[in-house]
Design a protein around this motif. Sequence first.
Motif, PDB file in Angstrom:
ATOM      1  N   ARG A 185      13.609 -17.945 102.408  1.00 53.31           N
ATOM      2  CA  ARG A 185      13.017 -16.719 101.837  1.00 53.31           C
ATOM      3  C   ARG A 185      14.023 -15.587 101.653  1.00 53.31           C
ATOM      4  N   GLY A 186      15.237 -15.777 102.200  1.00 55.86           N
ATOM      5  CA  GLY A 186      16.243 -14.707 102.096  1.00 55.86           C
ATOM      6  C   GLY A 186      15.883 -13.506 102.951  1.00 55.86           C
ATOM      7  N   ILE A 187      15.187 -13.730 104.102  1.00 59.93           N
ATOM      8  CA  ILE A 187      14.825 -12.598 104.972  1.00 59.93           C
ATOM      9  C   ILE A 187      15.354 -12.833 106.390  1.00 59.93           C
ATOM     10  N   HIS A 188      15.400 -11.741 107.215  1.00 56.58           N
ATOM     11  CA  HIS A 188      15.789 -11.862 108.624  1.00 56.58           C
ATOM     12  C   HIS A 188      14.595 -11.515 109.491  1.00 56.58           C
ATOM     13  N   THR A 189      14.414 -12.284 110.593  1.00 56.06           N
ATOM     14  CA  THR A 189      13.352 -11.896 111.528  1.00 56.06           C
ATOM     15  C   THR A 189      13.893 -11.708 112.948  1.00 56.06           C
ATOM     16  N   ASP A 190      15.153 -12.089 113.162  1.00 54.75           N
ATOM     17  CA  ASP A 190      15.727 -11.933 114.504  1.00 54.75           C
ATOM     18  C   ASP A 190      16.494 -10.606 114.570  1.00 54.75           C
ATOM     19  N   PHE A 191      15.907  -9.619 115.260  1.00 50.91           N
ATOM     20  CA  PHE A 191      16.524  -8.291 115.304  1.00 50.91           C
ATOM     21  C   PHE A 191      16.999  -7.899 116.707  1.00 50.91           C
ATOM     22  N   LYS A 192      17.268  -8.948 117.556  1.00 49.31           N
ATOM     23  CA  LYS A 192      17.721  -8.623 118.923  1.00 49.31           C
ATOM     24  C   LYS A 192      18.994  -7.773 118.875  1.00 49.31           C
ATOM     25  N   ASN A 193      19.909  -8.117 117.962  1.00 48.28           N
ATOM     26  CA  ASN A 193      21.184  -7.380 117.895  1.00 48.28           C
ATOM     27  C   ASN A 193      21.366  -6.628 116.583  1.00 48.28           C
ATOM     28  N   ARG A 194      20.294  -6.397 115.904  1.00 44.51           N
ATOM     29  CA  ARG A 194      20.414  -5.703 114.618  1.00 44.51           C
ATOM     30  C   ARG A 194      19.514  -4.467 114.597  1.00 44.51           C
ATOM     31  N   MET A 195      19.939  -3.481 113.842  1.00 45.35           N
ATOM     32  CA  MET A 195      19.113  -2.278 113.725  1.00 45.35           C
ATOM     33  C   MET A 195      17.952  -2.550 112.765  1.00 45.35           C
ATOM     34  N   THR A 196      16.754  -2.147 113.161  1.00 39.08           N
ATOM     35  CA  THR A 196      15.602  -2.343 112.264  1.00 39.08           C
ATOM     36  C   THR A 196      15.432  -1.123 111.354  1.00 39.08           C
ATOM     37  N   TYR A 197      14.613  -1.319 110.378  1.00 32.58           N
ATOM     38  CA  TYR A 197      14.202  -0.253 109.448  1.00 32.58           C
ATOM     39  C   TYR A 197      13.622   0.934 110.239  1.00 32.58           C
ATOM     40  N   GLY A 198      12.721   0.641 111.177  1.00 31.67           N
ATOM     41  CA  GLY A 198      12.059   1.700 111.951  1.00 31.67           C
ATOM     42  C   GLY A 198      13.045   2.478 112.809  1.00 31.67           C
ATOM     43  N   GLU A 199      14.047   1.760 113.376  1.00 27.19           N
ATOM     44  CA  GLU A 199      15.052   2.453 114.199  1.00 27.19           C
ATOM     45  C   GLU A 199      15.897   3.382 113.332  1.00 27.19           C
ATOM     46  N   TYR A 200      16.343   2.862 112.183  1.00 25.52           N
ATOM     47  CA  TYR A 200      17.187   3.671 111.289  1.00 25.52           C
ATOM     48  C   TYR A 200      16.469   4.958 110.882  1.00 25.52           C
ATOM     49  N   LEU A 201      15.194   4.841 110.551  1.00 20.58           N
ATOM     50  CA  LEU A 201      14.438   6.000 110.038  1.00 20.58           C
ATOM     51  C   LEU A 201      13.763   6.827 111.127  1.00 20.58           C
ATOM     52  N   LYS A 202      13.974   6.424 112.387  1.00 22.17           N
ATOM     53  CA  LYS A 202      13.345   7.132 113.525  1.00 22.17           C
ATOM     54  C   LYS A 202      11.831   7.224 113.310  1.00 22.17           C
ATOM     55  N   LEU A 203      11.249   6.109 112.900  1.00 20.86           N
ATOM     56  CA  LEU A 203       9.809   6.123 112.593  1.00 20.86           C
ATOM     57  C   LEU A 203       8.958   6.395 113.820  1.00 20.86           C
ATOM     58  N   ASP A 204       9.459   5.978 115.006  1.00 18.41           N
ATOM     59  CA  ASP A 204       8.708   6.273 116.237  1.00 18.41           C
ATOM     60  C   ASP A 204       8.441   7.764 116.336  1.00 18.41           C
ATOM     61  N   GLN A 205       9.521   8.543 116.085  1.00 18.81           N
ATOM     62  CA  GLN A 205       9.366  10.003 116.202  1.00 18.81           C
ATOM     63  C   GLN A 205       8.493  10.557 115.081  1.00 18.81           C
ATOM     64  N   ILE A 206       8.796  10.104 113.875  1.00 21.43           N
ATOM     65  CA  ILE A 206       8.053  10.671 112.732  1.00 21.43           C
ATOM     66  C   ILE A 206       6.565  10.319 112.819  1.00 21.43           C
ATOM     67  N   LEU A 207       6.276   9.056 113.119  1.00 20.28           N
ATOM     68  CA  LEU A 207       4.866   8.622 113.072  1.00 20.28           C
ATOM     69  C   LEU A 207       4.079   8.983 114.333  1.00 20.28           C
ATOM     70  N   SER A 208       4.783   9.553 115.326  1.00 18.43           N
ATOM     71  CA  SER A 208       4.007  10.016 116.495  1.00 18.43           C
ATOM     72  C   SER A 208       3.916  11.549 116.473  1.00 18.43           C
ATOM     73  N   SER A 209       4.213  12.142 115.334  1.00 24.09           N
ATOM     74  CA  SER A 209       4.198  13.615 115.251  1.00 24.09           C
ATOM     75  C   SER A 209       2.961  14.171 114.545  1.00 24.09           C
ATOM     76  N   GLN A 210       1.936  13.366 114.402  1.00 25.24           N
ATOM     77  CA  GLN A 210       0.705  13.857 113.761  1.00 25.24           C
ATOM     78  C   GLN A 210      -0.342  14.045 114.869  1.00 25.24           C
ATOM     79  N   ILE A 211      -0.249  15.180 115.549  1.00 28.88           N
ATOM     80  CA  ILE A 211      -1.134  15.417 116.702  1.00 28.88           C
ATOM     81  C   ILE A 211      -2.290  16.315 116.257  1.00 28.88           C
ATOM     82  N   CYS A 212      -3.438  15.713 116.053  1.00 32.09           N
ATOM     83  CA  CYS A 212      -4.602  16.502 115.616  1.00 32.09           C
ATOM     84  C   CYS A 212      -5.146  17.326 116.782  1.00 32.09           C
TER      85      CYS A 212
END
Length: 280
Positions: free
Chosen positions: A12-39
């Motif tokens: 498929r031309g894709i990677h699923t093993d990210f033990k030693n690779r940076m993920t999309y979410g890590e690069y974009l700091k999605l944890d921080q961005i997507l946990s910042s919607q505090i109603c």
Amino acid sequence: MSKHLSEMEKERGIHTDFKNRMTYGEYLKLDQILSSQICLSDHHDEMLFIIIHQVSELWMKLILHELRASIRQIEQDNLAPAFKMLARVSKIQSQIIYAWDVLSTLTPSEYMEFRDKLGQASGFQSYQYRMIEFALGYKSDHVLKIYEKAPELLKELKQAYEAPSIYDVAIKQLAKAGFDINSDLLERDYSKPYKGDPTVEAAWLAVYQEVDKYWDLYQLAEKLIDIEDWIQQWRFRHMKTVERIIGHKMGTGGSSGVTYLKKVLNHCFFPELWNIRTKL
Ligand code: HEM
């Protein structure tokens, strides 16, 4: 199993093993961005309200990044890279204007369910919005008072407040091209609002009358007009959306609301560029 997975990856031309690779979410700091919607309420529509403001602030960050870099380029007489950056600013502006369509799905009854939770918080206090206004030459100091308690931010705001705007550096380009510009404008106190000047108007008029001769200045002028045009459209859509949602109630920031927003529409960033259109 892992052999099977890596074969599938290859196919498929894709990677699923990210033990030693940076993920999309890590690069974009999605944890921080997507946990910042505090109603602050349980109301379903507060999520829309928070996200629309956050998205607008993210775009403002990019607008500022481009505007500041373009001011530096114009100061150094590199107009072509500046044009590219300013064209991007206009594209962002044309993009964020659609946010009002999404926000207009919020009805007055829905907004009233959680408006109290905002206290006195208001877009009026948006420091990025003010820094954009400063970069475009509209200097109003009330936001400096709001952030007196945040020294780092206040320092950044003051720097932006005292720095030359894009219009100041554009006027310097007119002088560099040989136009007889009022010398007070070339070394002025940049924290004072720009009020317009007949020598600048005469120079822009000449640029528009001889576009081939002054092609770069003509392009610069049109880029500035694009940006002001979009800002005014943003202001208008904001004002109408606010009227649609809160009518003529006072704003949470303490202003008269729609009446205040209508008044702001009268402010013009690049007055001579508008005036000469009548005179051509
Ligand atoms: C339900 C939605 C909204 C309402 C009812 C609303 C209302 C208002 C009001 C009444 C003001 C005047 C100041 C005050 O008294 O508070 C204001 C200012 C402002 N708002 Fe909004 N607003 C809304 C959404 C937004 C959004 C999505 C943005 C995007 C960042 C935004 C950005 C601003 C800015 C930058 C100002 C200052 C304008 C200026 O001083 O020229 N607003 N808003």
